[in-house]
Scaffold this active site. Structure first.
Site, short mmCIF file in Angstrom:
data_model
loop_
_atom_site.label_atom_id
_atom_site.label_comp_id
_atom_site.label_asym_id
_atom_site.label_seq_id
_atom_site.Cartn_x
_atom_site.Cartn_y
_atom_site.Cartn_z
N SER A 44 -0.41 1.88 -13.36
CA SER A 44 -1.66 1.53 -14.04
C SER A 44 -2.34 2.71 -14.72
O SER A 44 -3.09 2.53 -15.67
CB SER A 44 -2.64 0.89 -13.05
OG SER A 44 -2.86 1.76 -11.97
N ASP A 338 -13.25 1.30 -12.37
CA ASP A 338 -13.22 0.26 -11.33
C ASP A 338 -12.82 0.91 -10.01
O ASP A 338 -12.81 2.14 -9.91
CB ASP A 338 -12.35 -0.94 -11.74
CG ASP A 338 -10.86 -0.68 -11.68
OD1 ASP A 338 -10.43 0.36 -11.12
OD2 ASP A 338 -10.09 -1.53 -12.19
N HIS A 341 -9.45 2.98 -10.73
CA HIS A 341 -9.03 3.52 -12.03
C HIS A 341 -10.16 4.28 -12.70
O HIS A 341 -11.32 3.89 -12.61
CB HIS A 341 -8.53 2.37 -12.92
CG HIS A 341 -7.43 1.60 -12.27
ND1 HIS A 341 -7.64 0.41 -11.61
CD2 HIS A 341 -6.11 1.88 -12.12
CE1 HIS A 341 -6.49 -0.02 -11.11
NE2 HIS A 341 -5.54 0.86 -11.39
#
Ligand SMILES: *[C@@H]1O[C@H](CO)[C@@H](O)[C@H](O)[C@H]1NC(C)=O
Ligand SMILES: *[C@@H]1O[C@H](CO)[C@@H](O)[C@H](O)[C@H]1NC(C)=O
Ligand SMILES: *[C@@H]1O[C@H](CO)[C@@H](O)[C@H](O)[C@H]1NC(C)=O
Ligand SMILES: *[C@@H]1O[C@H](CO)[C@@H](O)[C@H](O)[C@H]1NC(C)=O
Length: 376
Positions: A44, A338, A341
């Site tokens: 990610s 978030d 991240h």
């Protein structure tokens, strides 16, 4: 200033005018000879939208508002408010944004600038989050498909030139180390921790060696970041909110200790192999622990999410519309967008260290040196 440099500058202005997205340039030979491509592998931290196109669950996908609000103004699938590290690296290398491999192509050979194979949730091991993400081995297979495409578009010789000049950027491993704590992993349970780390590094090394055989010479790596201290990890134990999730620390530390030795060995074994290793663990820890030194007000609380430290990943109502989530007022105050991240501002800072950092931060080469290095 040499004329090829001038062509690059003009080209760069041209891409800026064309702005975000794919570039249609008709002169392929010019592209092949003047620019080093960027191929991106990982999870990610680097996923520019591949998970939008796979049959995964909503928690592994981020094509929802408010992701993307800062720069793109629309969600792209990137797990951040804006750009990711590879976006800044591409900008520094005077490349357009590197498209996700699975994004439908507009028919042009935009892949000569590079492709991103990264997938949120991916690990080096096939058994980490199976079916939810594109694991590293499958990312390699997708690269082989791109090779076939390039060979048919450019021919064998130019494809080889593209591959040997390109930089291959990796961030992988953290999902392998978290997975055994969210599901039963027989590989983890039936092996020592040492052996498990060897599997993660071994599977990563196999991919590196295959890319080398296919012509890759310049590699960039991040070691595994201190995600056991991300907001999502800080709330794992509800009786000790704010403590890092210790069981993963040992695995990450073991990985980061072994990985540099493996890279040194590869450099000895593979003629012409050059690499950059960024100490992401240190650069991120520094920012978590001393946010104000880097222009952040919050190093431990997420901008978007809910619950303590906004550590529950409800950002964008990803788990259902009724749930609700909080969004901070000023995202530039935050290290984490978030629960796991980083913000665009954080990505920009880390990207600068990877691009131009001195050898104690990114070494033995930095990415700028790798991009500038010409094979004779
Ligand atoms: C692991 O397996 C055990 C026994 O089958 C089960 O009770 C437990 O819920 C499983 N844990 C997870 C995280 O799936
Ligand atoms: C890759 O990981 C698997 C476990 O998924 C392991 O059995 C295998 O030995 C690993 N390969 C290498 C080269 O380390
Ligand atoms: C957001 O925070 C930054 C840094 O603290 C500050 O420079 C900027 O003015 C703030 N913006 C708003 C809209 O409050
Ligand atoms: C790395 O080296 C540079 C100069 O060579 C120095 O300014 C910097 O403080 C060093 N950073 C670390 C983390 O040691």
């Amino acid at each position: 200033m040499g004329s090829s440099r001038l062509v690059s500058i003009i080209f760069f202005v041209y891409t800026v005018i064309l702005s975000i997205g794919s570039i249609n340039c008709k002169n392929k030979n010019n592209l092949v000879t003047n620019q080093a491509a960027l191929f991106v592998f990982g999870d990610s931290l680097f996923d520019a939208g591949n998970n939008n196109y796979i049959d995964t669950v909503s928690s592994f996908r981020s094509n929802i508002w408010p992701y993307g609000r800062t720069t793109f103004k629309v969600p792209t699938g990137r797990l951040s408010d804006g750009r990711l590290i590879p976006d800044f690296i591409a900008e520094n290398a005077w490349l357009p944004l590197i498209p996700p491999n699975l994004q439908p192509s507009n028919g042009n050979n935009q892949f000569t600038y590079g492709v991103s194979f990264a997938s949120a949730g991916a690990g080096a091991l096939v058994e980490s989050f199976p079916g939810m993400a594109i694991n590293l081995g499958t990312q390699l297979n997708n690269f082989k498909d791109v090779e076939k495409r390039l060979r048919s578009e450019l021919g064998d010789a130019d494809t080889k030139t593209v591959f040997s000049r390109a930089v291959y950027l990796f961030h992988i491993g953290v999902n392998d180390y978290f997975y055994p704590f969210s599901a039963n992993s027989s590989t983890f349970q039936s092996n020592s921790k040492e052996k498990f780390v060897d599997f993660v590094i071994g599977n990563t090394t196999s991919v590196i060696k295959t890319l080398y055989k296919m012509g890759g010479r310049k590699f960039g790596f991040l070691n595994v970041g201190p995600y056991e201290c991300a907001p999502s990890s800080l709330i794992r134990d509800r009786t000790k909110i704010g403590s890092c999730f210790k069981p993963v620390t040992e695995l990450i530390d073991m990985h980061n200790k072994k990985f540099p030795d493996v890279l040194r060995r590869l450099q000895r074994e593979l003629s012409g192999f050059r690499y950059a290793l960024h100490d992401y663990h240190s650069s991120l820890s520094e920012r978590i622990n001393n946010p104000s030194k880097y222009g952040f007000k919050e190093g431990k609380k997420a901008c978007c999410g809910s619950g303590p430290l906004r550590g529950i990943n409800t950002c964008g109502n990803r788990r259902g519309p009724s749930q609700g989530y909080e969004l901070c007022e000023n995202v530039t105050d935050y290290l984490f967008f978030d629960s796991s991240h980083l913000t665009e501002k954080a990505h920009r800072q880390i990207a600068e260290l990877i691009w131009g950092g001195s050898p104690n931060v990114t070494g033995p080469y930095n990415l700028k040196a790798l991009f500038e290095f010409r094979l004779t």
